[in-house]
Design a protein around this motif. Structure first.
Motif, PDB file in Angstrom:
ATOM      1  N   GLU A  10       0.926  -1.162  -0.014  1.00  0.00           N
ATOM      2  CA  GLU A  10       0.074   0.062  -0.081  1.00  0.00           C
ATOM      3  C   GLU A  10       0.848   1.207  -0.013  1.00  0.00           C
ATOM      4  O   GLU A  10       1.695   1.471   0.834  1.00  0.00           O
ATOM      5  N   LYS A  11       0.804   2.040  -1.097  1.00  0.00           N
ATOM      6  CA  LYS A  11       1.624   3.276  -1.162  1.00  0.00           C
ATOM      7  C   LYS A  11       1.438   4.189   0.120  1.00  0.00           C
ATOM      8  O   LYS A  11       2.472   4.627   0.522  1.00  0.00           O
ATOM      9  N   ARG A  12       0.393   4.341   0.373  1.00  0.00           N
ATOM     10  CA  ARG A  12       0.091   5.360   1.583  1.00  0.00           C
ATOM     11  C   ARG A  12       0.895   4.811   2.786  1.00  0.00           C
ATOM     12  O   ARG A  12       1.594   5.801   3.654  1.00  0.00           O
ATOM     13  N   ILE A  20       6.972   9.121   8.994  1.00  0.00           N
ATOM     14  CA  ILE A  20       6.476   8.944  10.344  1.00  0.00           C
ATOM     15  C   ILE A  20       7.322   9.392  11.323  1.00  0.00           C
ATOM     16  O   ILE A  20       7.300   9.613  12.538  1.00  0.00           O
ATOM     17  N   VAL A  21       8.833   8.856  11.007  1.00  0.00           N
ATOM     18  CA  VAL A  21       9.866   8.711  11.826  1.00  0.00           C
ATOM     19  C   VAL A  21      10.954   9.582  11.427  1.00  0.00           C
ATOM     20  O   VAL A  21      11.180   9.639  10.260  1.00  0.00           O
ATOM     21  N   ASP A  22      11.653  10.139  12.195  1.00  0.00           N
ATOM     22  CA  ASP A  22      12.933  10.987  11.920  1.00  0.00           C
ATOM     23  C   ASP A  22      14.055   9.840  11.841  1.00  0.00           C
ATOM     24  O   ASP A  22      14.686   9.718  12.849  1.00  0.00           O
ATOM     25  N   TRP A  23      14.134   9.298  10.680  1.00  0.00           N
ATOM     26  CA  TRP A  23      15.117   8.179  10.539  1.00  0.00           C
ATOM     27  C   TRP A  23      16.610   8.791  10.915  1.00  0.00           C
ATOM     28  O   TRP A  23      17.509   7.954  11.468  1.00  0.00           O
ATOM     29  N   PRO A 106      -2.100  -0.597  13.245  1.00  0.00           N
ATOM     30  CA  PRO A 106      -1.395   0.674  12.886  1.00  0.00           C
ATOM     31  C   PRO A 106      -0.134   0.864  13.630  1.00  0.00           C
ATOM     32  O   PRO A 106      -0.180   0.404  14.810  1.00  0.00           O
ATOM     33  N   THR A 107       0.600   1.367  13.106  1.00  0.00           N
ATOM     34  CA  THR A 107       2.127   1.410  13.716  1.00  0.00           C
ATOM     35  C   THR A 107       2.363   2.158  15.020  1.00  0.00           C
ATOM     36  O   THR A 107       1.854   3.398  14.663  1.00  0.00           O
ATOM     37  N   ASP A 108       2.675   1.663  16.222  1.00  0.00           N
ATOM     38  CA  ASP A 108       2.971   2.592  17.217  1.00  0.00           C
ATOM     39  C   ASP A 108       4.326   3.113  16.825  1.00  0.00           C
ATOM     40  O   ASP A 108       5.385   2.650  16.887  1.00  0.00           O
ATOM     41  N   VAL A 109       4.441   4.645  16.853  1.00  0.00           N
ATOM     42  CA  VAL A 109       5.526   5.331  16.422  1.00  0.00           C
ATOM     43  C   VAL A 109       6.670   4.949  17.687  1.00  0.00           C
ATOM     44  O   VAL A 109       7.728   4.814  17.299  1.00  0.00           O
ATOM     45  N   ARG A 111       6.885   2.591  19.444  1.00  0.00           N
ATOM     46  CA  ARG A 111       7.380   1.164  19.677  1.00  0.00           C
ATOM     47  C   ARG A 111       8.407   0.984  18.443  1.00  0.00           C
ATOM     48  O   ARG A 111       9.342   0.239  18.577  1.00  0.00           O
ATOM     49  N   LEU A 112       7.962   1.605  17.090  1.00  0.00           N
ATOM     50  CA  LEU A 112       8.976   1.532  16.330  1.00  0.00           C
ATOM     51  C   LEU A 112      10.332   2.141  16.323  1.00  0.00           C
ATOM     52  O   LEU A 112      11.418   1.637  16.066  1.00  0.00           O
ATOM     53  N   GLU A 113      10.068   3.424  16.843  1.00  0.00           N
ATOM     54  CA  GLU A 113      11.542   3.900  17.361  1.00  0.00           C
ATOM     55  C   GLU A 113      12.228   3.338  18.226  1.00  0.00           C
ATOM     56  O   GLU A 113      13.738   2.982  18.147  1.00  0.00           O
TER      57      GLU A 113
END
Length: 535
Positions: A10-12, A20-23, A106-109, A111-113
C-alpha cells in the motif's frame, strides 16, 4: 548512517513509514521504498541494506519470504516485520527466520523508534567488534613476522630457554598445531658467487633479498616448515621443523643415516625451489638435529669440524652482534649468557682461534660501551686488560675474568647509570643520511653499530613507528623529489644517484610513496615538461 529499505504493497503506508519517523536521528537513511518482496530480493543481488522493514503479507512475494531468503542466504542484514493481524503462526515463522521484531498495524511510532534504537545499538556493537577484529588482525599480521624474526634467532643463539615462552611463541606462529613437540634441525645455505649475484642478477636491494626469502619460506610447502635464523652475507642459517603429526614412519624408528638422508632430501627440495625463483646457485649443510624446539635452547654448544672454520667464524660473529645488541638495550644478563654460550662453542677449537675470537669480542664490547656510557667505559678500562685475559688458558678462567666486567655493567644498570637506546636509532639515522646515495642495507647499518639486524629493526619500529626498510625508502624518496626538481637530471639519473639497480624498481617505489611515477610527478606536481625527462 545505516541503510534502511521499506516495503509495503500500500503506497500510503510505505510513504507513511518513511515520513512518520525521523530516521536520521536514529542513525538510519531510507535508501529505497518497494511495493513487493520480489523487488527487495532483486535489490539484494546488487545492494545490501543494514535493515529491511517490510509488510508480512504482500501481493506477490511476502515479507516472510524475504525474511526466509535473508536467513537461508545468511545475508548480513536485519529484518523487521509489520502486520495488520496478530497471527501467532506468522510470528513463530518470523522468529524461525531470525527477524528482529514483529510490529502490528496501525504502527505505534514509539514502539517503532524503540525497535530501531535497539537495532542501531546492535549494529554499532557489531561495527565496533568488526573494527577491533580488523585492527587485531592487522596488528597480528604485522607482529608475526617480527616475532618470527626475533624468536628463532634468539632460540638458536641460546637467549630463550623458557619452555612456556617457547610454547606460546609456537602457538602464535602455528595456532593449534602443537609444533613445539616436532623434530627439527639447523641447516646452513651458502649462496655461490654472492657478489656477482647481488650486483649482476638481483635487481633489488640487499634487504629486499632477505625479505623475499623470508616471504618465500612462509608460503613454501614441504615436509618441513623453514624459517631464517639469520643471514650474514652469503650465508643463510635456517631452522626446519617437521610438518608431520606423527603419521607414517616415526623418526625414532629410523636409522640415523636414514634420518640424515631424509633431512638432506628436504633441504635439497627447498634449495631447488629457491634456485628456481631467485636465480642463484646454493650449497647447504645440515648442522644439528633436535628432538623438538624445546631442546634447542638446552642442547648446549654445537661441535665444529676443522672444515667448518669459516662457518664458526660467521656464527660467532652473529652471536657477538647479539651480545652487543643486548648491551645496547640494557639486557645485561642476556648479554652475559650469550657470551658464556660463545665460550662454550670455543672450547673445542684451537687456543689461537679462541683467543682471537675473545679479544675481538672484548674489543668490540669496549667500543660499544664507550658509545653507550663513556664514564662507565673508562672505569672499566683496567678490566679490558688483554694480556691478563690471555693469561687465562682455560674457558672457565676466561669466563670468571670477563664476568667481572658484566657484573660491573649490571650494577651500573641497576643504579640507572646506563643510557637511552634512542641514541642508537639516532646514530642509525645519521648513518643512513650520510650514505643516502648507496644501497643501504639493514645488515650493513647494524654492523656499523655492532648489533644484530633484527635488534636494529625492532628498535627502529619502536622509536619511529617505521621499519628500517620503510624509513630508508622514505628518506630516499624525499631525496629523489629534491633531485627531480633539477632539470639536469633524467629520472633514470636520479635512480642511479640513489643507488637503485634499475629505474623500474626505483619507479615502483616512487609510485608507492607518491601515487605517481617519477615522470608523472615531475609533470603534474613540479610542472616540468617532457623536455626535462627521458623520451
Amino acid at each position: 548512517m545505516y541503510r534502511l529499505v521499506i516495503a509495503d504493497d500500500e503506497k500510503r503506508i510505505r510513504q507513511g513509514l518513511k515520513n512518520i519517523v525521523d530516521w536520521e536521528s536514529l542513525g538510519f537513511e531510507v535508501t529505497e521504498i518497494f511495493a513487493d518482496g520480489q523487488d527487495i530480493i532483486e535489490y539484494l543481488d546488487y545492494m545490501m541494506p543494514d535493515v529491511i522493514l517490510t509488510d508480512i503479507k504482500m501481493n506477490n512475494v511476502s515479507g516472510l519470504e524475504v525474511a526466509k531468503y535473508v536467513f537461508e542466504h545468511r545475508l548480513p542484514c536485519k529484518v523487521v516485520l509489520i502486520s495488520g493481524y496478530q497471527e501467532f503462526e506468522l510470528a513463530v515463522q518470523g522468529i524461525k527466520y531470525g527477524v528482529e521484531d514483529y510490529l502490528l498495524k496501525p504502527t505505534d511510532v514509539d514502539r517503532l523508534e524503540e525497535t530501531f534504537r535497539k537495532i542501531a545499538g546492535q549494529l554499532d556493537e557489531a561495527r565496533e567488534k568488526l573494527r577491533k577484529n580488523k585492527a587485531e588482525k592487522e596488528r597480528m599480521e604485522e607482529a608475526i613476522p617480527l616475532l618470527e624474526e626475533r624468536f628463532f634467532g634468539d632460540l638458536v643463539m641460546g637467549v630463550v630457554d623458557s619452555e612456556d615462552y617457547i610454547r606460546n611463541c609456537m602457538e602464535i606462529l602455528y595456532p593449534g598445531k602443537h609444533m613445539e613437540n616436532r623434530k627439527c634441525f639447523l641447516a646452513d645455505i651458502y649462496i655461490e658467487d654472492y657478489e656477482h649475484f647481488m650486483n649482476a642478477v638481483w635487481e633489488y636491494s640487499y634487504d629486499q633479498l632477505e625479505v623475499n626469502l623470508g616471504n618465500f619460506l612462509r608460503i613454501y610447502q614441504g615436509r618441513y616448515y623453514f624459517h631464517i635464523v639469520y643471514k650474514s652475507g652469503n650465508l643463510i642459517e635456517v631452522i626446519g621443523i617437521c610438518t608431520d603429526d606423527g603419521e607414517g614412519e616415526r623418526a625414532e624408528d629410523m636409522a640415523p643415516s636414514d634420518e640424515i638422508a631424509q633431512l638432506n632430501g628436504a633441504v635439497e627440495a627447498l634449495i631447488y625451489e629457491i634456485e628456481k625463483y631467485f636465480r642463484f646457485q646454493a650449497q647447504f649443510k645440515v648442522r644439528k638435529l633436535y628432538e623438538n624446539v624445546l631442546q634447542i635452547g638446552q642442547a648446549g654448544e654445537r661441535i665444529w669440524d676443522e672444515e667448518d672454520s669459516l662457518m664458526l667464524e660467521q656464527n660467532i660473529g652473529e652471536q657477538k652482534k647479539m651480545v652487543m645488541s643486548n648491551l645496547t638495550t640494557g639486557n645485561i644478563v642476556t648479554a652475559q649468557k650469550l657470551f658464556h654460550n660463545i665460550l662454550k662453542e670455543l672450547e673445542n677449537v684451537s687456543m689461537v682461534k679462541r683467543n682471537n675470537a675473545v679479544i675481538d669480542i672484548m674489543s668490540t664490547m669496549n667500543t660499544v660501551l664507550l658509545e653507550i656510557n663513556g664514564r662507565l667505559a673508562r672505569a672499566l678500562q683496567p678490566y679490558f686488560n688483554y694480556t691478563a685475559l690471555l693469561s687465562r688458558t682455560g674457558v672457565e678462567e676466561m669466563r670468571e675474568y670477563t664476568d667481572r666486567i658484566f657484573d660491573r655493567i649490571r650494577l651500573a644498570d641497576e643504579k640507572k647509570e646506563y643510557y637511552d637506546t634512542g641514541t642508537m636509532v639516532d646514530k642509525a639515522k645519521s648513518y643512513i643520511k650520510e650514505n643516502i646515495y648507496k644501497d643501504i642495507s639493514q645488515e650493513e647499518t647494524a654492523n656499523y653499530l655492532y648489533i644484530c639486524p633484527s635488534y636494529l629493526s625492532r628498535m627502529f619500529k619502536k622509536q619511529t613507528g617505521e621499519s628500517f626498510i620503510q624509513y630508508v625508502t622514505r628518506v630516499k624518496m624525499e631525496k629523489a623529489i629534491e633531485l627531480l626538481k633539477d632539470p639536469q637530471y633524467k629520472t633514470y639519473h636520479v635512480s642511479e644517484i640513489l643507488g637503485y639497480k634499475t629505474p623500474r624498481y626505483f619507479s615502483r617505489l616512487f609510485r608507492t610513496h607518491t601515487g605517481m611515477n617519477p615522470s608523472e610527478y615531475r609533470g603534474k606536481v613540479l610542472h616540468l615538461g617532457g623536455e626535462y625527462d627521458e623520451a
